[in-house]
Scaffold this motif. Sequence first.
Motif, PDB file in Angstrom:
ATOM      1  N   LEU A 144       0.797  -1.403  -0.264  1.00 49.54           N
ATOM      2  CA  LEU A 144       0.084   0.169  -0.064  1.00 49.54           C
ATOM      3  C   LEU A 144       0.916   1.339   0.078  1.00 49.54           C
ATOM      4  CD1 LEU A 144      -2.603   1.657   0.419  1.00 49.54           C
ATOM      5  CD2 LEU A 144      -2.552   1.164   2.881  1.00 49.54           C
ATOM      6  N   GLU A 145       1.733   1.216   0.972  1.00 46.61           N
ATOM      7  CA  GLU A 145       2.762   2.455   1.037  1.00 46.61           C
ATOM      8  C   GLU A 145       3.640   2.707  -0.518  1.00 46.61           C
ATOM      9  OE1 GLU A 145       1.241   1.323   4.936  1.00 46.61           O
ATOM     10  OE2 GLU A 145       2.612  -0.017   3.215  1.00 46.61           O
ATOM     11  N   ALA A 146       4.143   1.391  -0.930  1.00 51.64           N
ATOM     12  CA  ALA A 146       4.816   1.489  -1.941  1.00 51.64           C
ATOM     13  C   ALA A 146       3.993   2.049  -3.124  1.00 51.64           C
ATOM     14  CB  ALA A 146       5.359   0.088  -2.515  1.00 51.64           C
ATOM     15  N   LEU A 147       2.615   1.848  -3.450  1.00 56.66           N
ATOM     16  CA  LEU A 147       1.915   2.257  -4.463  1.00 56.66           C
ATOM     17  C   LEU A 147       1.317   3.740  -4.306  1.00 56.66           C
ATOM     18  CD1 LEU A 147       0.464  -0.914  -5.922  1.00 56.66           C
ATOM     19  CD2 LEU A 147       2.685   0.028  -6.645  1.00 56.66           C
ATOM     20  N   SER A 148       1.510   4.093  -3.033  1.00 59.26           N
ATOM     21  CA  SER A 148       1.088   5.477  -2.559  1.00 59.26           C
ATOM     22  C   SER A 148       2.367   6.394  -2.674  1.00 59.26           C
ATOM     23  CB  SER A 148       0.675   5.718  -1.275  1.00 59.26           C
ATOM     24  OG  SER A 148      -0.563   4.704  -1.381  1.00 59.26           O
ATOM     25  N   GLY A 149       3.585   5.958  -3.097  1.00 57.94           N
ATOM     26  CA  GLY A 149       4.725   6.756  -3.252  1.00 57.94           C
ATOM     27  C   GLY A 149       5.615   6.823  -1.627  1.00 57.94           C
ATOM     28  N   SER A 150       5.264   6.029  -0.912  1.00 53.84           N
ATOM     29  CA  SER A 150       5.593   6.150   0.424  1.00 53.84           C
ATOM     30  C   SER A 150       6.896   5.178   0.677  1.00 53.84           C
ATOM     31  CB  SER A 150       4.448   5.998   1.515  1.00 53.84           C
ATOM     32  OG  SER A 150       3.544   7.115   1.251  1.00 53.84           O
ATOM     33  N   ALA A 151       7.205   4.187  -0.136  1.00 53.82           N
ATOM     34  CA  ALA A 151       8.056   3.462   0.178  1.00 53.82           C
ATOM     35  C   ALA A 151       8.931   3.122  -1.371  1.00 53.82           C
ATOM     36  CB  ALA A 151       7.577   2.049   0.643  1.00 53.82           C
ATOM     37  N   PHE A 152      10.168   2.769  -0.986  1.00 53.25           N
ATOM     38  CA  PHE A 152      10.860   2.458  -2.288  1.00 53.25           C
ATOM     39  C   PHE A 152      10.430   1.106  -2.840  1.00 53.25           C
ATOM     40  CE2 PHE A 152      14.764   0.974  -4.414  1.00 53.25           C
ATOM     41  CZ  PHE A 152      14.890   2.033  -5.435  1.00 53.25           C
ATOM     42  N   ILE A 153      10.391   0.800  -4.076  1.00 51.54           N
ATOM     43  CA  ILE A 153      10.162  -0.625  -4.548  1.00 51.54           C
ATOM     44  C   ILE A 153      11.216  -1.242  -5.101  1.00 51.54           C
ATOM     45  CG2 ILE A 153       8.746  -1.650  -6.250  1.00 51.54           C
ATOM     46  CD1 ILE A 153       6.881   0.597  -6.445  1.00 51.54           C
ATOM     47  N   GLN A 154      11.488  -2.436  -4.717  1.00 56.01           N
ATOM     48  CA  GLN A 154      12.721  -3.126  -5.171  1.00 56.01           C
ATOM     49  C   GLN A 154      12.655  -3.515  -6.539  1.00 56.01           C
ATOM     50  OE1 GLN A 154      13.752  -6.591  -2.734  1.00 56.01           O
ATOM     51  NE2 GLN A 154      14.123  -7.696  -4.727  1.00 56.01           N
ATOM     52  N   GLY A 155      13.735  -2.992  -7.384  1.00 49.61           N
ATOM     53  CA  GLY A 155      14.066  -3.263  -8.498  1.00 49.61           C
ATOM     54  C   GLY A 155      13.467  -2.132  -9.490  1.00 49.61           C
ATOM     55  N   SER A 156      12.596  -1.065  -8.939  1.00 49.06           N
ATOM     56  CA  SER A 156      12.183   0.019  -9.606  1.00 49.06           C
ATOM     57  C   SER A 156      13.205   1.138  -9.880  1.00 49.06           C
ATOM     58  CB  SER A 156      10.838   0.622  -8.752  1.00 49.06           C
ATOM     59  OG  SER A 156      10.503   1.977  -9.280  1.00 49.06           O
ATOM     60  N   THR A 157      13.107   1.954 -10.775  1.00 50.12           N
ATOM     61  CA  THR A 157      13.897   2.994 -11.198  1.00 50.12           C
ATOM     62  C   THR A 157      13.199   4.002 -11.648  1.00 50.12           C
ATOM     63  OG1 THR A 157      13.906   2.221 -13.678  1.00 50.12           O
ATOM     64  CG2 THR A 157      15.937   1.498 -12.091  1.00 50.12           C
ATOM     65  N   PRO A 158      12.761   5.173 -10.580  1.00 42.22           N
ATOM     66  CA  PRO A 158      11.524   5.822 -10.843  1.00 42.22           C
ATOM     67  C   PRO A 158      12.224   7.250 -11.432  1.00 42.22           C
ATOM     68  CG  PRO A 158      12.164   5.825  -8.314  1.00 42.22           C
ATOM     69  CD  PRO A 158      12.765   4.647  -9.068  1.00 42.22           C
ATOM     70  N   LEU A 159      11.642   7.460 -12.564  1.00 47.22           N
ATOM     71  CA  LEU A 159      11.989   8.889 -13.401  1.00 47.22           C
ATOM     72  C   LEU A 159      10.535   9.661 -13.869  1.00 47.22           C
ATOM     73  CD1 LEU A 159      11.879   7.814 -16.391  1.00 47.22           C
ATOM     74  CD2 LEU A 159      13.800   6.510 -15.698  1.00 47.22           C
ATOM     75  N   ALA A 160      10.763  10.731 -14.171  1.00 49.37           N
ATOM     76  CA  ALA A 160       9.820  11.493 -14.779  1.00 49.37           C
ATOM     77  C   ALA A 160      10.282  11.936 -16.352  1.00 49.37           C
ATOM     78  CB  ALA A 160       9.436  12.902 -14.200  1.00 49.37           C
ATOM     79  N   THR A 161       9.587  11.493 -17.286  1.00 52.66           N
ATOM     80  CA  THR A 161      10.128  11.990 -18.645  1.00 52.66           C
ATOM     81  C   THR A 161       9.757  13.400 -19.080  1.00 52.66           C
ATOM     82  OG1 THR A 161       8.061  11.167 -19.779  1.00 52.66           O
ATOM     83  CG2 THR A 161       9.817   9.585 -19.330  1.00 52.66           C
ATOM     84  N   VAL A 162      10.638  13.765 -20.237  1.00 54.76           N
ATOM     85  CA  VAL A 162      10.182  15.328 -20.772  1.00 54.76           C
ATOM     86  C   VAL A 162       9.690  14.946 -22.160  1.00 54.76           C
ATOM     87  CG1 VAL A 162      12.612  15.245 -21.628  1.00 54.76           C
ATOM     88  CG2 VAL A 162      11.348  17.490 -21.430  1.00 54.76           C
TER      89      VAL A 162
END
Length: 495
Positions: free
Chosen positions: A69-87
């Motif tokens: 729940l926390e991970a998919l609410s932005g409150s916990a780091f997800i193992q294997g994920s590489t979060p980024l915002a694209t331009v």
Amino acid sequence: MASPDTPMAEAAAVDLGLRWQPGLQALGSDFYTPLSPDPIRDPYWIARSAAMARELGLRDVWWQAPGVLEALSGSAFIQGSTPLATVYSGHQFGVWAGQLGDGRALWLGEVATPGGPQELQLKGSGLTPYSRMGDGRAVLRSSIREFLCSEAMHGLGIATTRALCVTGSDQPVRRETIETAAVVTRVAPSFIRFGHFEHFSHGNQPGPLRTLADYVIDRDYPACRDAANPYAALLAEVVRRTAAMVAQWQAVGFMHGVMNTDNMSILGLTIDYGPFQFMDAYDPRHICNHSDHAGRYSYENQPGVAHWNLFALGQALLPLIGEVDDAMAALHGFKPQFDAELARLHAAKLGQASATPSSRALAGEWLGLMARERTDFTIAWRRLAQHIAGAPADTVQDLFHDRAAIDQLLLQLKELTAQSGLAPDANLALNHSPAFVLRNYLAEQAIALAKQKDFSMIQDLLAVLERPYDEHPQHAAWAGFPPDWADQIQISCSS
């Protein structure tokens, strides 16, 4: 705006049980900014799609695991994920808007699934370098609408991004009024848009433009690599998919509402559910977006706008395509492909396996009568399909004031059958005219209950919309006429 070196990233990672693999991050820093989501406070579950979870290969109880729940609410780091915002950049309401980008969406990564690679995004996860004047948040009402419509479109067989879940928070978010925050976990084979190509083309960056095009060809359109001009072949394939998608929209009375080039998928997926609507009373000039004062994105304008957007993509790809004639040849394919697909869909709704001049003429007259009398789009088509399946003619006739006109159309339907020499395919008709669509008033009722922490209607609607061609007798009222107050619902770009 959080960065990857925040304490959240250093905390114990949550394992979602997904098989992460290289994706967009391989393109390099020209294309995105790495960062972590900005957590919402005290998150809680609002809705989940079991069907989408299964397609990702998740266990049935995936959402019960600690930290999910926390991970998919932005409150916990997800193992294997590489979060980024694209331009990206784009045209908004036909005007060049310059640099845009993922202003409230965060790409989590790409995962391997039994059905092929899928990308995951959090929408509403906080500020990014591309948020401009926004706050990076999504609100409860728009998140519920996106969740339900993503899965509803999939149920209708229309190419679309998907939604795994929605989480919420009592954290206030200011729009026209104070609302509450929510985060949607979106899923798609790719979230790349026309605007990604426009960004590098308009910025005179041929290197990144080629890198992006090669990435899309090799990953999503490998057959184009063998063409004499791979980039012209890419454009032609996007034209084909977009034409098919918009024809499918028209066939079920769907209106997108904000068909800007930054809201157009390079894979021909329906993407970014903001002020959308399924038609109630049929009016080809209907405008579903209260912010669309000029009616640019009205129902009848959608095919033309899609073609315009494809020209913008063609312009962006021209440095790679080289010859204007090659680009124009690809773009000129839109109208015949759209017309052929819509004619095929209309024929199927009439119980015919293929389109003929007679089925085209009959569909045109049927729609003309519906428009004159503002007949309910979904109910009219569904009752016609039921009549083809054996229901009495009066189930259709009772929808119209002009009895002579509808009688003549039903006679033409019989003549159409006689011409083909084959009985109409009742299952074909019923499976192309849904009994249930996500009408605005149904979404409004589910949202009103959700504001009281009652999420039951969301899950009930989801179950129905996943199988919209079935009858669902326990929810028959949802297939009926909308209440009078439904006409007063106004949906705008504010979300």
